[in-house]
Design a protein around this motif. Structure first.
Motif, mmCIF file in Angstrom:
data_model
loop_
_atom_site.group_PDB
_atom_site.id
_atom_site.type_symbol
_atom_site.label_atom_id
_atom_site.label_comp_id
_atom_site.label_asym_id
_atom_site.label_seq_id
_atom_site.Cartn_x
_atom_site.Cartn_y
_atom_site.Cartn_z
ATOM 1 N N LEU A 10 3.570 -1.499 3.913
ATOM 2 C CA LEU A 10 2.864 0.050 3.653
ATOM 3 C C LEU A 10 3.932 0.837 3.511
ATOM 4 O O LEU A 10 4.873 0.832 4.462
ATOM 5 N N GLU A 39 -8.843 8.552 -1.344
ATOM 6 C CA GLU A 39 -8.958 8.798 0.221
ATOM 7 C C GLU A 39 -9.287 7.568 0.791
ATOM 8 O O GLU A 39 -9.935 6.835 0.451
ATOM 9 N N ILE A 40 -8.361 7.269 2.007
ATOM 10 C CA ILE A 40 -8.544 6.058 2.558
ATOM 11 C C ILE A 40 -9.818 5.854 3.029
ATOM 12 O O ILE A 40 -10.418 4.747 2.912
ATOM 13 N N THR A 87 5.354 4.924 3.112
ATOM 14 C CA THR A 87 4.624 6.315 3.441
ATOM 15 C C THR A 87 5.562 7.395 2.898
ATOM 16 O O THR A 87 5.278 8.489 3.064
ATOM 17 N N PHE A 100 -3.325 -0.037 8.105
ATOM 18 C CA PHE A 100 -3.308 1.336 8.838
ATOM 19 C C PHE A 100 -3.542 1.116 10.432
ATOM 20 O O PHE A 100 -3.528 2.188 11.122
ATOM 21 N N THR A 143 -3.722 11.310 3.528
ATOM 22 C CA THR A 143 -4.817 10.588 3.688
ATOM 23 C C THR A 143 -5.353 9.912 2.552
ATOM 24 O O THR A 143 -6.522 9.391 2.286
ATOM 25 N N LYS A 144 -4.503 9.720 1.447
ATOM 26 C CA LYS A 144 -4.879 8.996 0.281
ATOM 27 C C LYS A 144 -4.029 7.966 0.201
ATOM 28 O O LYS A 144 -2.808 7.870 0.604
ATOM 29 N N VAL A 145 -4.363 6.679 -0.727
ATOM 30 C CA VAL A 145 -3.611 5.490 -1.120
ATOM 31 C C VAL A 145 -3.501 5.609 -2.664
ATOM 32 O O VAL A 145 -4.699 5.879 -3.067
ATOM 33 N N TRP A 189 -5.444 7.771 -7.264
ATOM 34 C CA TRP A 189 -5.264 8.204 -5.645
ATOM 35 C C TRP A 189 -6.567 8.452 -5.063
ATOM 36 O O TRP A 189 -7.401 8.940 -5.593
ATOM 37 N N MET A 193 0.836 -0.994 -0.098
ATOM 38 C CA MET A 193 -0.073 -0.148 0.149
ATOM 39 C C MET A 193 0.906 1.303 0.003
ATOM 40 O O MET A 193 1.794 1.248 0.830
ATOM 41 N N GLN A 220 0.908 5.187 0.436
ATOM 42 C CA GLN A 220 0.200 6.028 1.459
ATOM 43 C C GLN A 220 0.832 7.535 1.152
ATOM 44 O O GLN A 220 1.875 7.815 1.291
ATOM 45 N N ASP A 221 0.095 8.436 0.783
ATOM 46 C CA ASP A 221 0.320 9.813 0.578
ATOM 47 C C ASP A 221 -0.603 10.662 1.635
ATOM 48 O O ASP A 221 -1.758 11.030 0.967
#
Length: 159
Positions: free
Chosen positions: A90, A111-112, A92, A132, A19-21, A109, A14, A16-17
């Motif tokens: 994950l 939002e989680i 980050t 998460f 609040t987005k994946v 992209w 995963m 992650q950036d």
């Protein structure tokens, strides 16, 4: 029980950036259609984490950093002597730009909090929040392919 056991090693990572994946929408022709995290087969003799890093780069164009191990998901099919293991990570932080024509499907992209509303395989939807949570997870299933029945399942979280 078969005399010989075959191991298949895969990764899922995963990215992650905030609040987005980053998810990819795999077409039916690639198998496991719907939205999924990047990943794939670990090549021999590369390390499992290097396999995850390579797969993310091949499928997205991104070079990931700050990669954390999140857990193991495995499926065993005793009639075939198959143990299919997926090592989950994950990431980050990353560098680079997303591929314009990714090989495994459209990249998005998301939002989680909204991701599980997208069409995806049930097994990925169940695994998604575990990336998460604090600690690591382990999911092990024994299933009979002929009957498509789960014979045994173990789920553990380690904090």
């Amino acid at each position: 029980m078969p005399d010989k056991v075959m191991y298949k090693l895969y990764t899922m990572c995963m990215v992650q950036d905030g609040t987005k994946v980053l998810l990819m929408n795999r077409p039916d022709s690639k198998g496991f259609p719907g939205y999924i995290a990047p990943g794939g087969k670990v090549d021999y003799p590369e390390s499992i984490v290097n396999g995850a890093i390579r797969e993310v780069h091949e499928e997205t164009g991104l070079i990931i950093h700050d990669i954390n191990y999140k857990g193991l998901v495995e499926f065993c099919e005793p009639n075939q002597g198959l143990r299919y293991m997926v090592f989950n990570y994950l990431a980050t932080s990353f560098e680079g730009t997303i591929l314009e024509h990714p090989p495994e499907g459209e990249l998005l992209w998301v939002e989680i909090e909204e991701a599980c509303k997208l069409p995806m395989q049930d097994w990925f939807k169940q695994r998604f929040p575990l990336f998460f949570e604090q600690g690591t997870f382990e999911i092990s299933s024994v299933w009979d392919e002929a009957s498509n029945e789960t014979l045994e399942k173990t789920v553990r979280n380690y904090v």
